[in-house]
Write a protein that holds these residues in place. Sequence first.
Motif, PDB file in Angstrom:
ATOM      1  N   PRO A 104       8.701   3.427  -4.882  1.00  0.00           N
ATOM      2  CA  PRO A 104       8.583   3.493  -6.349  1.00  0.00           C
ATOM      3  C   PRO A 104       7.739   2.423  -7.059  1.00  0.00           C
ATOM      4  O   PRO A 104       8.150   1.309  -6.600  1.00  0.00           O
ATOM      5  CB  PRO A 104       9.925   3.817  -6.722  1.00  0.00           C
ATOM      6  N   ILE A 105       6.639   2.648  -8.035  1.00  0.00           N
ATOM      7  CA  ILE A 105       6.182   1.605  -8.759  1.00  0.00           C
ATOM      8  C   ILE A 105       5.659   2.375 -10.009  1.00  0.00           C
ATOM      9  O   ILE A 105       5.324   3.467 -10.057  1.00  0.00           O
ATOM     10  CB  ILE A 105       5.042   0.785  -8.168  1.00  0.00           C
ATOM     11  N   GLU A 106       6.052   1.700 -11.148  1.00  0.00           N
ATOM     12  CA  GLU A 106       5.431   2.264 -12.271  1.00  0.00           C
ATOM     13  C   GLU A 106       4.123   1.890 -12.673  1.00  0.00           C
ATOM     14  O   GLU A 106       3.756   0.784 -12.302  1.00  0.00           O
ATOM     15  CB  GLU A 106       6.355   1.816 -13.734  1.00  0.00           C
TER      16      GLU A 106
ATOM     17  N   SER B  81       4.569   7.145   7.465  1.00  0.00           N
ATOM     18  CA  SER B  81       3.806   7.588   6.591  1.00  0.00           C
ATOM     19  C   SER B  81       4.132   8.776   5.781  1.00  0.00           C
ATOM     20  O   SER B  81       3.953   9.239   4.732  1.00  0.00           O
ATOM     21  CB  SER B  81       2.340   7.837   6.999  1.00  0.00           C
ATOM     22  N   ASP B  82       5.111   9.865   6.423  1.00  0.00           N
ATOM     23  CA  ASP B  82       5.540  10.832   6.054  1.00  0.00           C
ATOM     24  C   ASP B  82       6.936  10.833   6.100  1.00  0.00           C
ATOM     25  O   ASP B  82       7.513  10.749   6.999  1.00  0.00           O
ATOM     26  CB  ASP B  82       5.221  12.247   6.935  1.00  0.00           C
ATOM     27  N   PRO B  83       7.424  10.317   4.806  1.00  0.00           N
ATOM     28  CA  PRO B  83       9.042  10.241   4.644  1.00  0.00           C
ATOM     29  C   PRO B  83       9.986  11.244   5.145  1.00  0.00           C
ATOM     30  O   PRO B  83      11.315  10.817   5.911  1.00  0.00           O
ATOM     31  CB  PRO B  83       9.396  10.092   3.226  1.00  0.00           C
ATOM     32  N   ALA B  84       9.479  12.440   5.409  1.00  0.00           N
ATOM     33  CA  ALA B  84      10.089  13.402   5.898  1.00  0.00           C
ATOM     34  C   ALA B  84      10.071  13.631   7.453  1.00  0.00           C
ATOM     35  O   ALA B  84      10.634  14.487   8.151  1.00  0.00           O
ATOM     36  CB  ALA B  84       9.626  14.776   5.517  1.00  0.00           C
ATOM     37  N   GLY B  85       9.220  12.643   7.991  1.00  0.00           N
ATOM     38  CA  GLY B  85       8.882  12.603   9.343  1.00  0.00           C
ATOM     39  C   GLY B  85      10.320  12.150  10.187  1.00  0.00           C
ATOM     40  O   GLY B  85      11.090  11.508   9.677  1.00  0.00           O
ATOM     41  N   ALA B  86      10.475  12.855  11.284  1.00  0.00           N
ATOM     42  CA  ALA B  86      11.743  12.464  12.283  1.00  0.00           C
ATOM     43  C   ALA B  86      11.516  12.240  13.464  1.00  0.00           C
ATOM     44  O   ALA B  86      10.399  12.524  14.117  1.00  0.00           O
ATOM     45  CB  ALA B  86      12.493  13.685  12.137  1.00  0.00           C
ATOM     46  N   VAL B  87      12.179  11.504  14.259  1.00  0.00           N
ATOM     47  CA  VAL B  87      12.369  11.141  15.574  1.00  0.00           C
ATOM     48  C   VAL B  87      13.088  11.897  16.150  1.00  0.00           C
ATOM     49  O   VAL B  87      14.370  12.183  15.910  1.00  0.00           O
ATOM     50  CB  VAL B  87      12.710   9.676  15.553  1.00  0.00           C
TER      51      VAL B  87
ATOM     52  N   LEU C 102       0.805  -1.218  -0.057  1.00  0.00           N
ATOM     53  CA  LEU C 102       0.158  -0.171  -0.157  1.00  0.00           C
ATOM     54  C   LEU C 102       0.827   1.310   0.061  1.00  0.00           C
ATOM     55  O   LEU C 102       0.530   2.096  -0.462  1.00  0.00           O
ATOM     56  CB  LEU C 102      -0.925  -0.160   1.235  1.00  0.00           C
ATOM     57  N   ALA C 103       2.218   1.191   0.397  1.00  0.00           N
ATOM     58  CA  ALA C 103       2.942   2.418   0.385  1.00  0.00           C
ATOM     59  C   ALA C 103       3.267   2.503  -0.987  1.00  0.00           C
ATOM     60  O   ALA C 103       3.499   3.678  -1.246  1.00  0.00           O
ATOM     61  CB  ALA C 103       4.270   1.953   1.221  1.00  0.00           C
ATOM     62  N   ALA C 104       3.501   1.346  -1.823  1.00  0.00           N
ATOM     63  CA  ALA C 104       3.755   1.661  -3.412  1.00  0.00           C
ATOM     64  C   ALA C 104       2.460   2.232  -3.829  1.00  0.00           C
ATOM     65  O   ALA C 104       2.632   3.367  -4.644  1.00  0.00           O
ATOM     66  CB  ALA C 104       4.175   0.347  -3.889  1.00  0.00           C
ATOM     67  N   ARG C 105       1.404   1.826  -3.564  1.00  0.00           N
ATOM     68  CA  ARG C 105       0.253   2.447  -3.981  1.00  0.00           C
ATOM     69  C   ARG C 105      -0.087   3.800  -3.909  1.00  0.00           C
ATOM     70  O   ARG C 105      -0.433   4.698  -4.882  1.00  0.00           O
ATOM     71  CB  ARG C 105      -1.001   1.670  -3.542  1.00  0.00           C
TER      72      ARG C 105
END
Length: 366
Positions: free
Chosen positions: A52-54, A287-293, A44-47
């Motif tokens: 990445p998915i073409e 879910s937010d790739p920019a999210g940080a710990v 679902l992350a690809a969806r």
Amino acid sequence: MKSTAALLTGIGSEFTIEEIDIEGPRAGEVLVQIVAAGLCHTDLAARDGILPIEYPGVVGHEGAGTVIAIGEGVTKVAVGDKVSMTFNSCGHCRTCTTGRQSYCENFNAQNYGGVRADGSKPLSKDGQPVGGMFFGQSSFGSVALGNERNVVKIDADIPFEFLAPLGCGVQTGVGAVTRSLKAQKGSAIAIAGGGSVGLSAVMGAVLQECATIIVVEPTAARRELAIELGATHAIDPAAGDVTEQVRAIVERGVDYVVDTTGIGAVVESLIAASAVRGTVGLIGVPSDPAGAVNLNIIATLTLGLTVTGIIEGDSVPDDFIPELVDHYLNGRLPVDKLVTTFPFAEINSAVKVQHDGGAVKPVLML
């Protein structure tokens, strides 16, 4: 050859069941008739465009089925063999050649690149290319093309619907505790998230004979299932400060943390609940790739904590997946308690049920 596949047509789209074309195996490749395929949040992350998915494209990376053709040079499996499909790896980088292929230096290209080494694409529809080779398999289809490195022969009599999740989610969760962290007997562990990976980590903690196994999960049914699987405590993050809840159980803090949520605040609360010299294993993708710990460096240094990323539970699939099968057959790995099966055509219903918390590990039956 024709394959009935679940296509994603764009970011956030539903799956559509359509007939596509799939090439036969080239050198080093294996063609598999898929019987069961697990549905994972990574698909679902690809969806959703996080991975990445073409488009149009086929995902799926927990396939299980029967070999129907092999390419030149393939010796590990033969036509008719029952196989589990798992993540792909290059086989020649430093990590692959030292038994650490889950950290393959070419992992992204091998699992998300969508092309063979020569740039060709094995999937098409009406003469136009279809994105595929997701995790070296794209197993959301009646036929999937894998590589000799990412198929594992299974001789044991395990149902395909229970074999499929071993290829990623279960091996990741169990392996995180047994292989990545190597949790010690009698230790205390906190696991964030009661999905398939988190509950598999619970089963791994039971295998390692951890004395205190704490699961942090907001859904009551999943907390109950965690206890059934062997957790000693299951806490609701809505019931109060998670750090305080964990330390009320183990005052000195836990020896190990496994996070499957990717939620910064959750990770931070469990780091704060760690014991001196504790180890924090991170599996969840934000879910937010920019999210940080917000890692408290002073506290981490003072306590001597180790924080480590975990991919696929440090699995060597040819060894670990048969080991997991053996655990299942001998009653030590009740993966069947995680699985809910759906007809392949009902894939969108399976996604919704999982999202709503009604199924831990949906498995599509073809």
